[in-house]
Design an enzyme around this catalytic site. Sequence first.
Site, PDB file in Angstrom:
ATOM      1  N   GLY A   3     -10.723  17.202 -14.834  1.00 50.64           N
ATOM      2  CA  GLY A   3      -9.531  16.158 -14.931  1.00 50.64           C
ATOM      3  C   GLY A   3      -8.300  16.580 -15.223  1.00 50.64           C
ATOM      4  N   SER A  12     -14.184  21.697 -12.821  1.00 53.52           N
ATOM      5  CA  SER A  12     -12.739  21.733 -12.638  1.00 53.52           C
ATOM      6  C   SER A  12     -12.170  22.147 -14.020  1.00 53.52           C
ATOM      7  CB  SER A  12     -12.326  20.753 -11.993  1.00 53.52           C
ATOM      8  OG  SER A  12     -10.948  20.763 -11.744  1.00 53.52           O
TER       9      SER A  12
END
Length: 547
Positions: A127, A207
């Site tokens: 995120g 990520s």
Amino acid sequence: MWRYKFNILPVLACLIHYGTAMSRIDPLVDTKVGLIRGLRATDGDYAMFMGIPYATVDGANPFGPSEPHPGFDEPFDAYDDSAVCPQVDEFTDKEVGSIDCLHLNVYVPNTANSKNRLPVLVWIYGGAFKIGYSGRFLYGPRYLVKQDLILVTINYRVGPYGFMCLDVPEVPGNQGLKDQQLALKWIKNNIEAFGGNPDQITIFGESAGGSSVDFQSMYSQEKLFNQVIMQSGVALAPWAVGAPEPLVPLKIAKQLGFETTDTKEALSFLASIDTDLVIAAGAELKLSYNPCVENDFDNVTRFIHDFPLNIKKPNLGNLPTLLGVNKDEGLADFRSKTAEEISQNSEIFLEYLNYYFNFNTLDLNEMEQIVRNFYIGDEIISENVVEGLIKVYSDLFFNYPTARTLQKYLDNGLKNIYYYLFSYDGERNFVKNRLNVTVPGASHADEIGYLFDISYMDKNPAPEDQLVIDRMTTLWANFVKFGNPTPQTTEILPVQWPAATKDSQYYLNIDADLTVGKRYFNSRIAFWELFYKLNEKAQIGYKARSK
């Protein structure tokens, strides 16, 4: 009152309602921090222990390091996974969360017990270090716990509360990474009580979560896990780490009407302000937050002491590693933009290079022209060259950093490294589904829908999607259990996934079919390899000599 001590203790409560006896059996575990009571899942044969606090944040300094939670004097009811650290919710675009958020969730198959300790898989969400939470809304455990492993998902602070990096010892930086480390210590110390094997822990993330996994591998001084999985995120990604940003609290305080040049005054003011207001002010200022190379303070332990590119020989030991990317990482980022929005960003190549390299003006313009010509030739920035823009975004931010990490780890002697490319395009591709992107391809974070039971997606996936779910969760689970995603071929896994080597960088292409190839995006990766060698000293953070 009698107490029967096992690893998972059933507590039987008989509820009498209108004359009908109803029985409910809740699991109860006796951990080193006290008794924790969970719930039986209704969608599978497993127990859920949710919202367990592993650390606390000092209300007077919510931007500083957290402390281990002291534990429980009474049984803790682990029923609630709704805690969120302060952030802007990606679905509602509203400010949410509180600093009372450092919780974790443990999902335990019914087969786990003291004579059958199961391997453990720990999820660290992504995120951009600004958003994310560990609850079942996105990260439902059903698919993974079916593989006979214990799944743990953890919250950690993001945004200004997790990644404010300053020039004062009270907020040295990387608080979110240090939260993760406390969570991993908690798991290492307590997972045995849940029927888990503390010597068989794999951490995985996507990520920013993948980069976090790499940071934990590279910088942690304690052995808290045994294997790692990094999905579309590594420490060498240019967005993953930066220098301290001492002006951030001053900017946020000013945005909220309190102007000062004293960092500690600004922090004290911000600590007194509702977290929603602090998050909103940071969003209005378009501030970004990242891990950083921390300043050196007396009596403060640094987590990141140097840029990853300067760590030539990370202390990895024999760490089985699985890593990879998605075929079209930048797809959703560009395909969710209008033609006008794409055309307006005429200096996109300059912005990318200027952000990650210390070029003088002449060199910047020359390098920009080289990169531009490689991806879009002499064309202007427009919707007509969007495929080239997707490729440069994907290569600079994800594909090349991952390939570079693979090579670095091979050079350091790691043997069990498995490399993948996720190419499948189905109904559960997470980011494409969320942004309503319909063009073909596998975008950043799309694989999440095939590892987790996302709450708002169909509970009965299409057969072709179910096959990818079964294959991915089996591959990941095999790696967790054996350090090898295909210890043998089976009907569901008909292809042997070979480990990558210096001579043959094998990868598994995860699509409707499983296939093995070598060196994906070879010409594009080779371009960036040469580009970085040519401009090695211009990389932000580069040091001529390092340990």
